[in-house]
Design an enzyme around this catalytic site. Structure first.
Site, short mmCIF file in Angstrom:
data_model
loop_
_atom_site.label_atom_id
_atom_site.label_comp_id
_atom_site.label_asym_id
_atom_site.label_seq_id
_atom_site.Cartn_x
_atom_site.Cartn_y
_atom_site.Cartn_z
N PRO A 166 46.36 33.62 48.43
CA PRO A 166 44.94 33.39 48.08
C PRO A 166 44.20 32.07 48.53
CG PRO A 166 46.28 33.05 46.41
CD PRO A 166 47.17 33.20 47.33
N TRP A 167 43.05 31.84 48.15
CA TRP A 167 42.27 30.58 48.24
C TRP A 167 42.37 29.66 47.30
CZ3 TRP A 167 39.65 30.67 44.09
CH2 TRP A 167 38.92 32.31 43.65
N LYS A 191 49.44 35.49 56.00
CA LYS A 191 48.14 35.40 56.07
C LYS A 191 47.41 34.59 55.06
CE LYS A 191 44.87 38.18 54.36
NZ LYS A 191 43.78 37.53 54.45
N ALA A 193 44.23 33.30 53.14
CA ALA A 193 42.73 33.89 52.83
C ALA A 193 41.86 33.56 53.51
CB ALA A 193 42.60 33.59 51.19
N GLU A 194 40.97 34.70 53.74
CA GLU A 194 39.81 34.51 54.47
C GLU A 194 38.96 33.14 54.19
OE1 GLU A 194 38.29 38.00 52.74
OE2 GLU A 194 36.32 37.37 52.10
N GLY A 224 41.64 41.47 54.40
CA GLY A 224 42.55 42.53 53.80
C GLY A 224 43.28 43.21 54.58
N GLU A 246 45.13 43.99 41.31
CA GLU A 246 44.81 45.36 42.10
C GLU A 246 45.26 45.27 43.42
OE1 GLU A 246 40.25 45.14 42.48
OE2 GLU A 246 40.30 47.30 42.73
N GLU A 265 52.91 37.41 42.75
CA GLU A 265 52.41 36.40 41.70
C GLU A 265 50.92 36.61 41.47
OE1 GLU A 265 50.88 33.55 39.92
OE2 GLU A 265 51.25 32.56 41.69
N CYS A 299 45.75 31.06 38.43
CA CYS A 299 46.23 32.13 37.67
C CYS A 299 46.74 31.99 36.33
CB CYS A 299 47.46 32.62 38.69
SG CYS A 299 48.53 31.59 39.23
N GLU A 396 40.47 38.77 33.60
CA GLU A 396 40.66 37.54 34.33
C GLU A 396 39.20 36.90 34.76
OE1 GLU A 396 43.13 37.05 37.81
OE2 GLU A 396 43.88 35.39 36.88
N PHE A 398 38.39 33.84 36.19
CA PHE A 398 38.78 32.87 37.35
C PHE A 398 37.56 32.09 37.66
CE2 PHE A 398 41.65 32.42 41.25
CZ PHE A 398 42.79 32.70 40.40
#
Ligand code: NAP
Ligand code: MG
Length: 493
Positions: A166-167, A191, A193-194, A224, A246, A265, A299, A396, A398
Site C-alpha cells: 500500500p501507500w 507492485k 501502490a498507484e 489493482g 476487502e 497484513e 494499520c 477502519e 485511516f
C-alpha cells in the site's frame, strides 16, 4: 562535522525524479501497452510524474524473469554469505541516499519530512540489515525417527514471490517484503501502490547498483488490475499483501485455483486502553502518537481510545489541547507534524466518517473539518462519548480521527476491546503490572504495547489475529513466509 552527521536542513529540497519505468529482468522499460499513470502530490493536487503502468504482458515478462533468476540466478544457489553481503550493500546505498529517499517519500505520500527522516528510511535500512544477517542462518533440523534412518529437514526458498504493497509506508513496506524474501533466496515481482510508486522505484535502482542480480527484483507500478494479474499468474508461488481486508478477500479468491501461499497484513481498529492509574502525561502523548502519527494512516492506529471514567475529564482536556497543537502544513518543513492525506479518495472517505460520527451523536471536541482549500488536509479530530455500535467505532477510518470510549472496569473493557472483526494491535496504559499482563493475555491482537505505542523493530514479529491478517511479518517468523520445509530420510542399512 562531516556531511553524514550535519543536521538536515529545516526545509528539505524537492528531490529529482530519477525513475518512472518498470524494472523487469534488470532492465528499465516502458509498459508493453505504452500506458502510464500520474502520481500526484497530495499537497498541491498536481501531477509529480507519469509512471509506466504495468499490464498483463508486463506481469508475464516479469514473472518469467523472476523465475529465470530463481532457477539460474544465481540467487538461492549462491553462497548465502554473498547474498547477505549484497543485501548489506543495498542498505549502505540507502543510507548514503537517505535524505533523497526521505524527500521522495514526503513528495509522493505527503508525510512530514521529519517522519520520513527519523522513522521510514532508518527503519528501511534496519530491516534490510536485519534480514541480511539471516541469509546464512536459515537451517533445518536433524530428527531422531524410529528405525535405522537418518532424517533431516531443509528450509528451501518458496520461489517467485508476488508482493503487493500500500501507500502509507511505501519504502518501509518495500523493505518489509524484500528483506525476508531476499534472505530466504526467493525472487520478487513487486507492485507498489498507484499513489506512491516513486520510492520503491528508486530502491530498485539502488538494488541494481548494489549488484543484486538481474531478475531477482522486478517492480511493476500499476493499479489493482496489475496486482490481480500477479496473483493469478501460474508462475508465482506466493503472494505477500499489505492493504485492505476487502482486497485480501479478492486475492484469496484469485489465488485459489493455483493454491498460492498467502500472507496478509491488513486493517485494524486497535483498542488503546487508558487506566486511571497510568502516567497520564505519557498516556496522552502516546495516545496522540498512536492515532495521529502518519496522518492516522496506520494499520495499527490506536483509533478506539478506551478511557477509564475516573480520569476521563482530565484525559479529554489534555488530548484536545495536544490535537490542537499539531502543526499542519508543508510536509517539507521539518517543523510540520501533520501533512495531507494521501489522495482524494482517502480524504473523502475520512470526511464521510466524520459526518457519520456527528450524525450518530458522538461529541466532536475538536477538528471535524478540512483545513485550507488545496491539498488533502484534515484537522486533527477527536470524538468523545463514542459508543461501540457507532460506525466510527467499528470501521477502519485511516485518518486523523480519534474516538474516545469511556469505560468503568477491567472485564468490561476487555470484552469491548475484542468486539470488532479486527485484531492487529492493542495498547494499555497502567502502572499495575498484573493488570497490564491481564490485558496483554486477553486482548485478541497480534501485538500489545504496554505503556508505549508503535514500537517497531525488524526483529519483532508483527501481524494480525482475526480479519487483520494471516502470517507474521518481521523477525524470524517472516522467514517462514518465504521457505518451504523439506524432510529428507535416508536408509542407513
Ligand atoms: P487496497 O485496495 O487494499 O490497496 C493495497 C494494494 O493492493 C495496492 O497496491 C492496490 O493497487 C492493490 N490492489 C487493489 N486491488 C487489487 C486486486 N484485486 N488484486 C491485487 N492487488 C490489488 O487499499 P486502498 O484502496 O489503497 O485503501 C483502502 C483502505 O485500505 C484504506 O482506507 C485503509 O482502510 C486500508 N489500508 C490498509 C493498509 C494497511 O497497512 N493494512 C494500507 C493501506 C490501506 P492500487 O495501486 O490500485 O491501489
Ligand atoms: Mg503520490
Amino acid at each position: 562535522m562531516s556531511a553524514a552527521t550535519a543536521a538536515p536542513p529545516r526545509k528539505a529540497a524537492v528531490p529529482k525524479i530519477r525513475q518512472t519505468k518498470l524494472l523487469i529482468g534488470g532492465e528499465w522499460c516502458d509498459a508493453a501497452s505504452g500506458k502510464t499513470f500520474a502520481t500526484m502530490n497530495p499537497v498541491t493536487e498536481e501531477k509529480i510524474a507519469d509512471v509506466a503502468y504495468a499490464g498483463e504482458a508486463d506481469v508475464d515478462r516479469a514473472v518469467k524473469a523472476a523465475r529465470k533468476a530463481f532457477e539460474s540466478g544465481p540467487w538461492h544457489t549462491m553462497d548465502a554469505r554473498d547474498r547477505g553481503r549484497l543485501m548489506n550493500r543495498l542498505a549502505d546505498l540507502i543510507e548514503q541516499n537517505q535524505e533523497e529517499l526521505a524527500a521522495l517519500e514526503t513528495l509522493d505520500n505527503g508525510k512530514p519530512i521529519r517522519d520520513s527522516r527519523a522513522a521510514d528510511i532508518p527503519l528501511v535500512i534496519d530491516c534490510l540489515r536485519y534480514y541480511a544477517g539471516w541469509a546464512d542462518k536459515i537451517s533445518g533440523q536433524t530428527i531422531p525417527i524410529r528405525g535405522d534412518y537418518f532424517c533431516y529437514t531443509r528450509r528451501e526458498p518458496t520461489g517467485v514471490a508476488g508482493q503487493i504493497i500500500p501507500w502509507n509506508f511505501p519504502a518501509l513496506m518495500t523493505a518489509w517484503k524484500w528483506g525476508p524474501a531476499l534472505a530466504a533466496g526467493c525472487t520478487i515481482v513487486m507492485k507498489p501502490a498507484e499513489q506512491t510508486p516513486l520510492s520503491c522505484l528508486r530502491l530498485g535502482e539502488l538494488a541494481m547498483e548494489a549488484g543484486i542480480p538481474a531478475g531477482v527484483i522486478n517492480i511493476l507500478p500499476g493499479f489493482g488490475d496489475t496486482g490481480a494479474a500477479i496473483v493469478k499468474h501460474r508462475g508465482v508461488d506466493k503472494i505477500a499483501f499489505t492493504g485492505s481486508t476487502e482486497t485480501a478477500q479478492f486475492i484469496m479468491r484469485d489465488a485459489a485455483p493455483s493454491l498460492k501461499r498467502l500472507t496478509f497484513e491488513l486493517g485494524g481498529k486497535s483498542p488503546n486502553i487508558v487506566f486511571a492509574d497510568c502516567d497520564l502525561d505519557a498516556a496522552v502523548a502516546g495516545s496522540e502518537f498512536g492515532l495521529f502519527f502518519n496522518q492516522g494512516q496506520c494499520c495499527c492506529a490506536g483509533s478506539r481510545v478506551f478511557v477509564e471514567e475516573k480520569i476521563h475529564a482530565k484525559f479529554v482536556e489534555q488530548i484536545v489541547s495536544r490535537a490542537q497543537a499539531r502543526k499542519l502544513g508543508d510536509p517539507f518543513d521539518s517543523e510540520t507534524t501533520q501533512g495531507p492525506q494521501v489522495d482524494r479518495d482517502q480524504f473523502d472517505k475520512i470526511m464521510r466518517y466524520i459526518e457519520s460520527g456527528k450524525n450518530a451523536g458522538a461529541e466532536c471536541l475538536t477538528g471535524g473539518q478540512r483545513v485550507g482549500d488545496r491539498g488533502f488536509f484534515v484537522a486533527p479530530t477527536v470524538f468523545d462519548r463514542v459508543t461501540d455500535d457507532m460506525e466510527i467505532a467499528q470501521d477502519e477510518i485511516f485518518g486523523p480521527v480519534m474516538s474516545i470510549l469511556p469505560f468503568k472496569n477491567l472485564d468490561e473493557v476487555v470484552q469491548r476491546a475484542n468486539t470488532t472483526c479486527y485484531g492487529l494491535a492493542a495498547a494499555v496504559w497502567t502502572r499495575d503490572v498484573a493488570k497490564a499482563h491481564h490485558i496483554a493475555n486477553s486482548v485478541r491482537a497480534g501485538t500489545v504495547w504496554i505503556n508505549c505505542y508503535d514500537v517497531f523493530d525488524a526483529a519483532a514479529p508483527f501481524g494480525g489475529f482475526k480479519m487483520s491478517g494471516m502470517g507474521r511479518e518481521l523477525g524470524e517468523a517472516a522467514l517462514a513466509n518465504y521457505t518451504e520445509l523439506k524432510t529428507v530420510t535416508m536408509n542407513l542399512k
